[in-house]
Design an enzyme around this catalytic site. Structure first.
Site, mmCIF file in Angstrom:
data_model
loop_
_atom_site.group_PDB
_atom_site.id
_atom_site.type_symbol
_atom_site.label_atom_id
_atom_site.label_comp_id
_atom_site.label_asym_id
_atom_site.label_seq_id
_atom_site.Cartn_x
_atom_site.Cartn_y
_atom_site.Cartn_z
ATOM 1 C CG ASN A 222 16.199 29.214 16.462
ATOM 2 O OD1 ASN A 222 17.111 30.029 16.537
ATOM 3 N ND2 ASN A 222 16.231 28.197 15.606
ATOM 4 N NE ARG A 223 12.754 33.927 22.630
ATOM 5 C CZ ARG A 223 11.890 34.937 22.449
ATOM 6 N NH1 ARG A 223 12.297 36.052 21.883
ATOM 7 N NH2 ARG A 223 10.639 34.817 22.834
#
Ligand SMILES: Cc1cc2nc3c(=O)[nH]c(=O)nc-3n(C[C@H](O)[C@H](O)[C@H](O)COP(=O)(O)O)c2cc1C
Length: 415
Positions: A222-223
């Protein structure tokens, strides 16, 4: 709140006669930029390597070299015409005595209590903590005399940073290089924070986005940049806490003065967090832990074909649910804080998570905003407490958000 631990702190920076004295000029500059008041004291040998003028220019303060140079007293309570004795004045004013680079010669003098120059006299006269960054050839460092001197100093409470291994001035490779100025600056923060309001507390922080393997070369992630978790770890460290940072891969350097445990997957993060948070004062979960992982990890790299590829995902372990169970058994952290990264219905979703995960506090974070959440240095969060209160914080640096969270955690621990 204690945002900038170096701000207005008086640091006596002792510079002794080694080649690394040139790096001390950069250190003096960085400390000054961080808001510290830096009084440089050079040994006679140090002035042979770097001119005092360099330090005067970067600190915009007088540089001291001579123990016998009495100067007019400029303190407001001084009587007209009174003179200052430099080693006494500097010893009294110092919040920290930092010696970088520290030669083998000066280490020997310090260990034996000699006071034959301004720097060693200050070291004897001050009650400020002592941080030393040795720098010398490997043979000088490894010599039993130097090792015994360093052991004596550490036993008396001095903190050592380095020396590091690498290229030495003689052209040789080995242990003896002065630590980089950035690392020394971080250690100065650690030492100055040792008597902070979180001294004696044991905190666990998670950071980063976990990676769930698909095959040996691919993963789902994920970011999360890890910036919020790292800011939390540094803020607690600067306030004197012992910090364990459990982090999934990030692009950030390991923080100095923090026990860092590197993990990859949610399962590895679970193991590291459960073992670190047993008996801890607080756990703050700032990591973005994957909710799902591939059901099977292919042993070999999955080959590209003409058809579509379907991955079947299964749940990862629910770390906070397991932490809640530990707490019911009287183990686990005294206080648990979570983050809710949401893109819609922020407060409703965050409050549900707070209750369902049995947290004491949750930082609700709208990650769809450009200036908050992933990868940026600022954040805008609302703190929701188990007692039903909500506090919407304005846009702040992640460092400020971190300190606000520790303020709240500190009150919760005391309750
Ligand atoms: C070119 C040169 C480089 C030196 N580098 C170092 C060094 O890195 N570390 C060290 O302990 N001594 C080094 N020395 C020796 C010290 O300068 C010497 O021991 C001196 O007496 C130290 O004095 P001080 O501790 O009062 O600064 C070096 C000497 C020379 C000539």
């Amino acid at each position: 709140m204690n945002i900038r631990v170096l701000h207005n702190k008086r640091i006596v920076l002792g510079v002794t006669g080694g080649v690394a004295a040139y790096k001390a000029a950069f250190l003096a500059s960085r400390l000054t930029q961080a808001g510290a008041i830096v009084d440089v004291v050079m040994t006679e040998a140090a002035t042979r390597f770097v001119a005092p003028l360099t330090f005067q220019a970067v600190t915009r303060r007088a540089v001291h070299t001579d123990i016998f140079a009495l100067s007019p007293d400029s303190e407001p309570d001084a009587r007209a015409g009174e003179l200052q004795i430099p080693h006494i004045t500097l010893a009294k004013s110092a919040n920290l005595l930092l010696i970088a680079p520290a030669t083998g010669n000066t280490l020997a003098k310090l260990a034996h209590g000699l006071a034959d120059n301004l720097l060693t006299a200050i070291a004897l006269a001050t009650s400020a903590p002592l941080l030393i960054a040795p720098a010398m050839e490997s043979e000088m460092w490894a010599h039993p005399a130097t090792q015994a001197n360093v052991a004596t100093l550490v036993e008396r409470g001095a903190t050592l940073v380095g020396p590091a291994a690498g290229h030495l001035a003689s052209g040789a490779e080995g242990v003896g290089r002065m630590s980089e100025p950035e690392e020394i600056l971080e250690m100065a923060r650690v030492v100055l924070g040792q008597k902070g309001d979180l001294a004696g507390r044991r905190m666990v922080v998670s950071a980063g986005g976990t990676r769930e393997a698909i095959d040996p070369v691919r993963f789902i992630s994920n970011r999360s940049s890890g910036k919020m978790g790292f800011a939390l770890a540094l803020a607690a460290r600067d306030r004197g806490a012992h910090v364990t940072l459990v982090t999934a891969p990030t692009a950030l350097p390991n923080p100095v003065g923090v026990d860092t445990v590197q993990v990859e997957s949610a399962a590895e993060m679970r193991d590291a967090i459960l073992s670190a948070s047993d008996g801890a004062d607080a756990l703050v979960m700032a990591a973005a832990v994957a909710d799902y992982r591939p059901g099977e990890v292919a042993e070999q790299k999955i080959k590209k074909t003409d058809g579509a590829l379907t991955l079947r995902l299964t749940h990862t372990p629910d770390i906070l649910a397991e932490v809640a169970r530990l707490r019911e058994l009287g183990r686990g952290p005294k206080v648990t804080v979570g983050f809710a990264a949401e893109t819609e219905d922020l407060l409703t979703n965050a409050r549900e998570k707070l209750q369902y995960k049995r947290l004491d506090l949750i930082a609700a974070n709208d990650v769809s905003a450009a200036d908050a959440g992933f990868a940026v240095d600022t954040n805008r969060v609302t703190l929701l407490s188990a007692d039903g209160t909500a506090e919407a914080l304005p846009l702040m640096s992640k460092e400020e958000v971190a300190h606000t969270i520790w303020d709240r955690v500190s009150s919760l621990i005391q309750e």
